[in-house]
Design a protein around this motif. Structure first.
Motif, PDB file in Angstrom:
ATOM      1  N   LYS A  71     -17.582 -11.607 -26.818  1.00  0.00           N
ATOM      2  CA  LYS A  71     -18.413 -12.770 -27.130  1.00  0.00           C
ATOM      3  C   LYS A  71     -18.863 -13.413 -25.837  1.00  0.00           C
ATOM      4  O   LYS A  71     -18.048 -13.683 -24.953  1.00  0.00           O
ATOM      5  CB  LYS A  71     -17.611 -13.773 -27.963  1.00  0.00           C
ATOM      6  CG  LYS A  71     -17.596 -13.422 -29.425  1.00  0.00           C
ATOM      7  CD  LYS A  71     -17.141 -14.601 -30.283  1.00  0.00           C
ATOM      8  CE  LYS A  71     -17.144 -14.198 -31.750  1.00  0.00           C
ATOM      9  NZ  LYS A  71     -16.004 -14.752 -32.477  1.00  0.00           N
ATOM     10  N   GLN A  72     -20.161 -13.643 -25.728  1.00  0.00           N
ATOM     11  CA  GLN A  72     -20.696 -14.204 -24.497  1.00  0.00           C
ATOM     12  C   GLN A  72     -20.895 -15.713 -24.598  1.00  0.00           C
ATOM     13  O   GLN A  72     -21.068 -16.258 -25.682  1.00  0.00           O
ATOM     14  CB  GLN A  72     -22.034 -13.527 -24.171  1.00  0.00           C
ATOM     15  CG  GLN A  72     -21.883 -12.033 -23.924  1.00  0.00           C
ATOM     16  CD  GLN A  72     -23.196 -11.356 -23.558  1.00  0.00           C
ATOM     17  OE1 GLN A  72     -24.243 -11.985 -23.544  1.00  0.00           O
ATOM     18  NE2 GLN A  72     -23.122 -10.063 -23.271  1.00  0.00           N
ATOM     19  N   ALA A  73     -20.841 -16.334 -23.459  1.00  0.00           N
ATOM     20  CA  ALA A  73     -21.124 -17.768 -23.373  1.00  0.00           C
ATOM     21  C   ALA A  73     -22.018 -17.974 -22.166  1.00  0.00           C
ATOM     22  O   ALA A  73     -22.208 -17.052 -21.372  1.00  0.00           O
ATOM     23  CB  ALA A  73     -19.829 -18.548 -23.218  1.00  0.00           C
ATOM     24  N   GLU A  74     -22.556 -19.175 -22.055  1.00  0.00           N
ATOM     25  CA  GLU A  74     -23.443 -19.433 -20.934  1.00  0.00           C
ATOM     26  C   GLU A  74     -23.066 -20.701 -20.203  1.00  0.00           C
ATOM     27  O   GLU A  74     -22.655 -21.686 -20.824  1.00  0.00           O
ATOM     28  CB  GLU A  74     -24.891 -19.518 -21.424  1.00  0.00           C
ATOM     29  CG  GLU A  74     -25.827 -18.704 -20.553  1.00  0.00           C
ATOM     30  CD  GLU A  74     -27.247 -18.701 -21.069  1.00  0.00           C
ATOM     31  OE1 GLU A  74     -27.917 -19.728 -20.896  1.00  0.00           O
ATOM     32  OE2 GLU A  74     -27.654 -17.659 -21.638  1.00  0.00           O
ATOM     33  N   THR A  79     -24.455 -15.964 -17.686  1.00  0.00           N
ATOM     34  CA  THR A  79     -23.648 -15.444 -18.788  1.00  0.00           C
ATOM     35  C   THR A  79     -22.238 -15.096 -18.316  1.00  0.00           C
ATOM     36  O   THR A  79     -22.053 -14.517 -17.242  1.00  0.00           O
ATOM     37  CB  THR A  79     -24.311 -14.182 -19.378  1.00  0.00           C
ATOM     38  OG1 THR A  79     -25.659 -14.510 -19.734  1.00  0.00           O
ATOM     39  CG2 THR A  79     -23.578 -13.674 -20.606  1.00  0.00           C
ATOM     40  N   GLN A  82     -16.869 -15.506 -23.279  1.00  0.00           N
ATOM     41  CA  GLN A  82     -16.455 -16.763 -23.892  1.00  0.00           C
ATOM     42  C   GLN A  82     -14.998 -17.095 -23.556  1.00  0.00           C
ATOM     43  O   GLN A  82     -14.613 -18.255 -23.494  1.00  0.00           O
ATOM     44  CB  GLN A  82     -16.636 -16.671 -25.415  1.00  0.00           C
ATOM     45  CG  GLN A  82     -16.795 -18.002 -26.081  1.00  0.00           C
ATOM     46  CD  GLN A  82     -16.873 -17.882 -27.590  1.00  0.00           C
ATOM     47  OE1 GLN A  82     -15.964 -17.369 -28.235  1.00  0.00           O
ATOM     48  NE2 GLN A  82     -17.972 -18.316 -28.146  1.00  0.00           N
ATOM     49  N   GLN A  85     -14.871 -19.420 -20.624  1.00  0.00           N
ATOM     50  CA  GLN A  85     -15.739 -20.602 -20.605  1.00  0.00           C
ATOM     51  C   GLN A  85     -14.962 -21.889 -20.294  1.00  0.00           C
ATOM     52  O   GLN A  85     -15.296 -22.612 -19.366  1.00  0.00           O
ATOM     53  CB  GLN A  85     -16.461 -20.734 -21.946  1.00  0.00           C
ATOM     54  CG  GLN A  85     -17.528 -21.809 -21.923  1.00  0.00           C
ATOM     55  CD  GLN A  85     -18.287 -21.896 -23.241  1.00  0.00           C
ATOM     56  OE1 GLN A  85     -17.804 -21.473 -24.282  1.00  0.00           O
ATOM     57  NE2 GLN A  85     -19.477 -22.432 -23.197  1.00  0.00           N
ATOM     58  N   GLN A  86     -13.915 -22.147 -21.090  1.00  0.00           N
ATOM     59  CA  GLN A  86     -13.143 -23.382 -20.906  1.00  0.00           C
ATOM     60  C   GLN A  86     -12.384 -23.371 -19.576  1.00  0.00           C
ATOM     61  O   GLN A  86     -12.463 -24.343 -18.817  1.00  0.00           O
ATOM     62  CB  GLN A  86     -12.184 -23.588 -22.095  1.00  0.00           C
ATOM     63  CG  GLN A  86     -11.663 -25.012 -22.212  1.00  0.00           C
ATOM     64  CD  GLN A  86     -12.791 -26.046 -22.317  1.00  0.00           C
ATOM     65  OE1 GLN A  86     -13.645 -25.961 -23.199  1.00  0.00           O
ATOM     66  NE2 GLN A  86     -12.834 -27.012 -21.396  1.00  0.00           N
TER      67      GLN A  86
END
Ligand SMILES: [Zn+2]
Length: 247
Positions: A71-74, A79, A82, A85-86
């Motif tokens: 799962k990707q996040a930005e 990119t 995920q 991310q945090q």
């Protein structure tokens, strides 16, 4: 004559000693070695398991065969996985709070993109009159072979302190002379990241990559703290985990 004799004995002892080390090192199955191994393995963090996807090893010897489906996040248009991310947000915020805002320069790169960059460089070399072999060799010297860049995992990021980035816009080892980059390198493990390509002499030997003061890799807090405390590269840590789980 007497001196020569002493010299010969001296050399003999040195050879014996060095030879002894090599023998001890190569005999992995001897009892004392096993005891050392078990003792060390028992100290590994709970999350240090072969199936922990945060510990995936990607390098020239362990290239990815296909794109990883994650799962990707930005973040700021870049990119990442995920998963990070945090932790990455906390890391960057921590730096900012300490007075050292930083820039996320690079994150996930797809295998296709890596291929494109690789091929462009190769074609350029060809157009400059190099043979196929020469061009390939030159390209491999500066660009990771597609599949073997850690950026393809989405768990690796290039982060640089604004103290350096705003001035030079370049990823350079000497950025570690700024207080900001020093802060990032020192505190990364608290957020689950390790400086992946270390300066220590064994770093290059083990990772195959020169020192990079900006390339951070997420492995989780427990593992990051352990690896940093014991001066382990991911290659060495991966081997320790495999050794432990073979028994
Ligand atoms: Zn990088």
């Amino acid at each position: 004559m007497k001196n020569k004799g002493m010299l010969a004995i001296g050399i003999g002892l040195v050879v014996l000693f060095v030879g002894g080390c090599v023998a001890a090192y190569s005999l992995g199955a001897t009892k004392p070695q096993d005891q050392v191994k078990t003792k060390h393995a028992a100290q590994l963090p709970k999350s240090a398991t072969p199936d922990n996807s945060n510990l995936i090893l990607v390098n020239k010897k362990h290239p990815l065969k296909h794109e990883l489906g994650f799962k990707q996040a930005e973040m700021n248009g870049i990119t990442i996985s995920q998963t990070i991310q945090q932790p990455l947000e906390n890391f960057m915020n921590g730096a900012k709070a300490a007075g050292y805002p930083a820039t996320l320069v690079s994150g996930y790169r797809s295998k296709a993109y890596q291929e494109q960059v690789f091929n462009q460089n190769y074609e350029q070399n060809l157009s400059q009159g190099m043979s196929h072999d020469e061009a390939l060799k030159a390209t491999k010297g500066v660009i990771q072979t597609p599949g073997s860049s850690e950026h393809e995992t989405g768990l690796a990021v290039d982060v640089m302190t604004n103290q350096y980035w705003d001035k030079y816009h370049n990823l350079e080892a000497k950025s570690d002379q700024t207080a900001g980059q020093k802060w990032l390198i020192k505190h990364a493990p608290e957020y689950g990241f390790v400086l992946r390509y270390v300066k220590r002499p064994e770093g290059r030997k083990s990772t195959g990559i020169d020192y990079e003061s900006w390339h951070f890799r997420y492995v989780g807090v427990e593992n990051a703290k352990y690896m940093t405390k014991h001066h382990l590269t991911l290659e060495q840590y991966d081997q320790m985990i495999k050794d432990q789980h073979q028994n």
